[in-house]
Enzyme design. Structure first.
Site, PDB file in Angstrom:
ATOM      1  N   ASP A  74       0.867  -1.169   0.000  1.00 56.27           N
ATOM      2  CA  ASP A  74       0.000   0.000   0.000  1.00 56.27           C
ATOM      3  C   ASP A  74       0.905   1.219   0.000  1.00 56.27           C
ATOM      4  OD1 ASP A  74      -2.890   0.608  -0.067  1.00 56.27           O
ATOM      5  OD2 ASP A  74      -2.305   1.969   1.533  1.00 56.27           O
ATOM      6  N   LYS A 178      14.601   4.718  -9.682  1.00 60.66           N
ATOM      7  CA  LYS A 178      13.615   4.329  -8.670  1.00 60.66           C
ATOM      8  C   LYS A 178      14.079   3.070  -7.924  1.00 60.66           C
ATOM      9  CE  LYS A 178       9.112   4.846  -8.720  1.00 60.66           C
ATOM     10  NZ  LYS A 178       7.714   4.526  -9.079  1.00 60.66           N
TER      11      LYS A 178
HETATM   12  P1  IMP Z   1      -2.678   1.517  -3.654  1.00 61.28           P
HETATM   13  O1  IMP Z   1      -1.372   1.187  -2.988  1.00 61.28           O
HETATM   14  O2  IMP Z   1      -3.290   0.382  -4.358  1.00 61.28           O
HETATM   15  O3  IMP Z   1      -3.618   2.218  -2.707  1.00 61.28           O
HETATM   16  O4  IMP Z   1      -2.362   2.557  -4.822  1.00 61.28           O
HETATM   17  C1  IMP Z   1      -1.390   3.511  -4.654  1.00 61.28           C
HETATM   18  C2  IMP Z   1      -1.537   4.596  -5.685  1.00 61.28           C
HETATM   19  O5  IMP Z   1      -0.536   5.553  -5.320  1.00 61.28           O
HETATM   20  C3  IMP Z   1      -1.196   4.126  -7.082  1.00 61.28           C
HETATM   21  O6  IMP Z   1      -2.306   3.855  -7.842  1.00 61.28           O
HETATM   22  C4  IMP Z   1      -0.439   5.326  -7.641  1.00 61.28           C
HETATM   23  O7  IMP Z   1      -1.376   6.236  -8.135  1.00 61.28           O
HETATM   24  C5  IMP Z   1       0.220   5.918  -6.405  1.00 61.28           C
HETATM   25  N1  IMP Z   1       1.609   5.411  -6.264  1.00 61.28           N
HETATM   26  C6  IMP Z   1       2.084   4.504  -5.368  1.00 61.28           C
HETATM   27  N2  IMP Z   1       3.380   4.276  -5.580  1.00 61.28           N
HETATM   28  C7  IMP Z   1       3.726   5.016  -6.632  1.00 61.28           C
HETATM   29  C8  IMP Z   1       4.940   5.170  -7.331  1.00 61.28           C
HETATM   30  O8  IMP Z   1       5.959   4.539  -7.060  1.00 61.28           O
HETATM   31  N3  IMP Z   1       4.910   6.036  -8.363  1.00 61.28           N
HETATM   32  C9  IMP Z   1       3.789   6.755  -8.712  1.00 61.28           C
HETATM   33  N4  IMP Z   1       2.627   6.617  -8.106  1.00 61.28           N
HETATM   34  C10 IMP Z   1       2.586   5.768  -7.062  1.00 61.28           C
END
Ligand code: IMP
Length: 210
Positions: A74, A178
């Site tokens: 997450d 990254k």
């Molecule tokens: P979740 O972890 O499924 O809630 O989604 C995290 C959201 O944060 C992703 O859909 C991206 O929009 C954003 N996100 C998380 N990590 C990154 C990254 O490394 N680069 C760019 N966006 C990120």
């Protein structure tokens, strides 16, 4: 034999990064026919734990191949001038609120003279398939928001995030950079170290009471 890890995610950006960050593990992605993994916690850690627990339970009943661990990620972008948002709501902001170009929509929320400091945060939850509480690995990378999106590499908010000390966005810098300094890369390094010393402490804890 390589440890087998089920990734509780369908996000293609995350999956590509994990393939590079965990080259010594056999990775399986969350299958297309599996249900959406819920995430409704108030904190990254809650969501990571919730995703890992849900995916493990589902895989126990429906999994098509044996795995040793379930790994959930997450993560999100926390902007100081937006009281830490979108933060844990990063995915939901992108899906529902931004109406098209998420990165421009987010930049437009910042008042002109607001500080541009921000950070990416990642919490990984690693749950042993045999049972037990997940182990958590948390990391963040400091930086600032760009004036406008730049670069087509990476995913999500990468084109508007400039890591501390640099001039280019993650969207310009791409996976190689990254893989050294991102929130996910740092958390994955801690996870790898833990798995490498598994006998010295990266053991499953007791399964939490329901
Ligand atoms: P979740 O972890 O499924 O809630 O989604 C995290 C959201 O944060 C992703 O859909 C991206 O929009 C954003 N996100 C998380 N990590 C990154 C990254 O490394 N680069 C760019 N966006 C990120």
């Amino acid at each position: 034999m390589l440890s087998r890890i089920l990734l509780a995610s369908r996000n293609p950006g995350k999956l590509r990064e994990f393939a590079g960050l965990l080259p010594d593990y056999a990775l399986t992605a969350w299958p297309a026919e599996a249900p959406e993994i819920p995430e409704d916690g108030a904190f990254f850690r809650d969501n990571a734990g919730q995703k890992a627990a849900f995916a493990r339970e589902w895989w126990r009943h429906h999994g098509t191949a044996p795995v040793d661990f379930v790994l959930a990620d997450d993560s999100g972008l926390c902007v100081d001038a937006l009281w830490g948002g979108p933060g844990v709501l990063s995915a939901r902001f992108a899906k529902r609120l931004a109406n098209g170009d998420t990165n421009r929509a987010l930049l437009a929320l910042l008042p002109l003279s607001a500080p541009r400091s921000a950070r990416f945060v990642c919490v990984l939850a690693l749950a042993p398939m045999e049972g037990g509480a997940p182990k958590f690995f948390e990391a963040s990378v400091e930086g600032r928001l760009a004036e406008a999106p730049k670069g087509t590499r990476g995913f999500g908010y990468d084109p508007i995030f400039i890591p501390e000390g640099g001039q280019e966005t993650f969207g310009e810098l791409g996976d190689e950079v990254k893989a050294r300094l991102s929130h996910r890369a740092q958390a994955a390094r801690a996870l790898r170290n833990c798995l490498a010393q598994r006998r010295a402490g990266c053991q499953p804890g007791p399964e939490p009471a329901r």
